[in-house]
Write an enzyme that holds these catalytic residues in place. Structure first.
Site, PDB file in Angstrom:
ATOM      1  N   LYS A 122     -13.098 -23.252 -36.333  1.00 53.42           N
ATOM      2  CA  LYS A 122     -12.069 -22.141 -36.508  1.00 53.42           C
ATOM      3  C   LYS A 122     -10.682 -22.739 -36.076  1.00 53.42           C
ATOM      4  O   LYS A 122     -10.717 -23.763 -35.340  1.00 53.42           O
ATOM      5  CB  LYS A 122     -12.600 -21.037 -35.457  1.00 53.42           C
ATOM      6  CG  LYS A 122     -12.245 -19.855 -35.586  1.00 53.42           C
ATOM      7  CD  LYS A 122     -12.805 -19.038 -36.768  1.00 53.42           C
ATOM      8  CE  LYS A 122     -11.915 -17.828 -37.207  1.00 53.42           C
ATOM      9  NZ  LYS A 122     -12.840 -16.709 -37.885  1.00 53.42           N
ATOM     10  N   ASP A 162      -8.585 -15.128 -41.852  1.00 52.68           N
ATOM     11  CA  ASP A 162      -9.280 -14.206 -40.708  1.00 52.68           C
ATOM     12  C   ASP A 162      -8.089 -13.181 -40.163  1.00 52.68           C
ATOM     13  O   ASP A 162      -7.196 -12.968 -41.019  1.00 52.68           O
ATOM     14  CB  ASP A 162      -9.799 -15.132 -39.289  1.00 52.68           C
ATOM     15  CG  ASP A 162     -10.607 -14.225 -38.255  1.00 52.68           C
ATOM     16  OD1 ASP A 162     -11.631 -14.061 -38.747  1.00 52.68           O
ATOM     17  OD2 ASP A 162      -9.901 -13.760 -37.455  1.00 52.68           O
TER      18      ASP A 162
END
Ligand code: NDP
Length: 448
Positions: A122, A162
């Site tokens: 991430k 995201d």
């Protein structure tokens, strides 16, 4: 387990979101690990909570007025036991190391559930794209990629979008990657359709979360037809959650952003949804404008309240699709009290641990984010497959594969989450199934 947890807490001070995610997973898998001593012998737990590596870097960029700004960039490459690191990039002022580590840790297990060969990672930045011109966003993305590109590759680490990172940002990031490396490859997912993107990728997280809800409902012989649904957020995940609920005959009555929420008791139909897409994706406006346009109730966010009145509206299903910890204990109590018995988490970790306890005690159908929102990364995985074969599948092909993957994730959760009284604890199911696949792979690959 408590001993290990104390060690992890001491080693990661000031990382509350990361510790929250770790505690949830370790609590779920404690019995399973106890019964399978091979994991303890290889010290898998202590290894799996430690990222392979973390990059933190300076991102300087220039505003339209010529001011020089500095943000911080992050990439956490958490675990690549089952495939290249895979996980989105988040641009939001609340981003810090704890948030990125929590998201990266969750991603390991989510990706394992997808049935695809994807490791966990991430990244992101505390840069806030809100209110910035396209040129400013482009300059930021280019400078972010100036550092990040060194660590990426289609078989190494493949980021996606995201919060705050959508089609526009992925375009700028890909353009700069190409400029720096001279390579055109599948190093990012969520790409535009003309240049290597997959059909259904924008829809995938929202559609997947609704498919997961349908699977949970089917265990009780029900469907979404006629169900009243609460959806939070109004970004990518929320929009396609609404779209699929409408297609399946449900009625969505709420949407929100960080400024407040709208309540439309007549339901959001196709035309109103188009308005939301235009409002949020093109004009980048606030959800309050929906209330002005359709003359419905708007409630501004109120941080003095210890609950969110949106979660106290009478309904059957809830699809939290905004951000982490948006449902606290009181919200969970209100949801259950007002008839909600299906919760499918489009967002990552939107429910606090106390809220999760309420759902589990009430024995409602509760699909945690790492299972329910895995559709997004799944279609990212399908985008990688199409890129490496240099071909594009049809909309129908990708949607069918997505549906199949959500069914498979649901089955894995039930396999490991069924309790004696017939209640399925999807939290335990998802954590154990995801952990087992990654841990077994780590055992196979030795102490590295
Ligand atoms: P977007 O940026 O498209 O939309 C985010 C939405 O959530 C916006 O409406 C935003 O409102 C709201 N929001 C963000 N932060 C807050 C906050 N602190 N308080 C209240 N509202 C907030 O992001 P996505 O739709 O892509 O992501 C939503 C969630 O889904 C995130 O948890 C993400 O991690 C998760 N997710 C996304 C995937 C994807 O494929 N995109 C895949 C899997 C999970 P505002 O505009 O006011 O900030």
């Amino acid at each position: 387990m408590e001993e290990i947890l104390n060690k992890i807490r001491a080693r990661n001070p000031n990382q509350p979101e990361f510790l929250q995610a770790v505690e949830e997973v370790l609590t779920s898998i404690a019995d399973f690990v106890e019964k399978n001593p091979q994991y303890k012998r290889a010290n898998i737990i202590e290894r799996i909570v430690e990222p392979d590596r973390v990059f933190i870097f300076r991102v300087p960029w220039t505003t339209d007025d010529g001011d020089v700004m500095v943000n911080r960039g992050f990439r956490v490459e958490f675990n690549n036991a089952i495939g290249p690191y895979k996980g989105g990039l988040r641009f939001h002022p609340t981003v810090n190391l704890s948030v990125i580590k929590f998201l990266g840790f969750e991603q390991i297990f989510k990706n394992a559930l997808t049935t695809l060969p994807l490791g966990g990672g991430k990244g992101g930045s505390d840069f806030d794209p809100k209110g910035r011109s396209d040129d400013e966003v482009m300059r930021f993305c280019q400078n972010f990629m100036n550092e990040l590109y060194k660590y990426l590759g289609p078989d190494i680490d493949v980021p996606a979008g995201d919060i705050g990172v959508g089609a526009r940002e992925i375009g700028f990031l890909f353009g700069q990657y190409k400029k720096l490396t001279g390579r055109f490859n599948g190093v990012l997912t969520g790409k535009g359709l003309n240049w290597g993107g997959s059909l259904i990728r924008p829809e995938a997280t929202g559609y997947g979360s609704v498919y997961f809800a349908e699977e949970m409902l089917m265990t009780r012989g029900e469907t979404l037809e006629g169900k009243v649904c609460l959806v939070s957020g109004s970004g990518n995940v929320a929009q396609y959650t609404v779209e699929k609920i409408i297609q399946l005959g449900g009625k969505v009555v709420t949407l929100s952003d960080s400024s407040g929420f709208i309540y439309d008791p007549a339901g959001i139909d196709d035309e109103k949804l188009e308005y939301v897409k235009e409002l949020k994706n093109v004009r980048r406006g606030r959800i309050k404008e929906y209330a002005d346009e359709y003359k419905v109730e708007y409630t501004p966010a109120n941080s003095d309240l210890d609950y969110n009145p949106m979660w106290a509206i009478k309904a059957d299903c809830a699809f939290p699709s905004a951000t982490q910890n948006e449902i606290n204990k009181k919200d969970a109590e209100n949801l259950v009290k007002n008839g909600v018995y299906v919760i499918s988490e489009g967002a990552n970790m939107p429910t606090t641990p106390e809220g999760v306890d309420i759902f589990l005690k009430a024995k409602v159908l509760y699909g945690p984010g790492k299972a329910a929102n895995a559709g997004g990364v799944s279609v990212s995985g399908l985008e990688m497959s199409q890129n490496s074969q240099h071909l594009s599948w049809t909309r129908e092909e990708v949607d069918n594969k997505l549906r199949g993957i959500m069914v498979a994730i649901h089955e894995q959760c039930r396999k490991y989450g069924m309790e004696e009284d017939g209640f399925c604890n999807y939290v335990n199911g998802a954590n154990i199934a995801g952990f087992k696949k990654v841990a077994d792979s780590m055992l196979d690959q030795g102490v590295v």
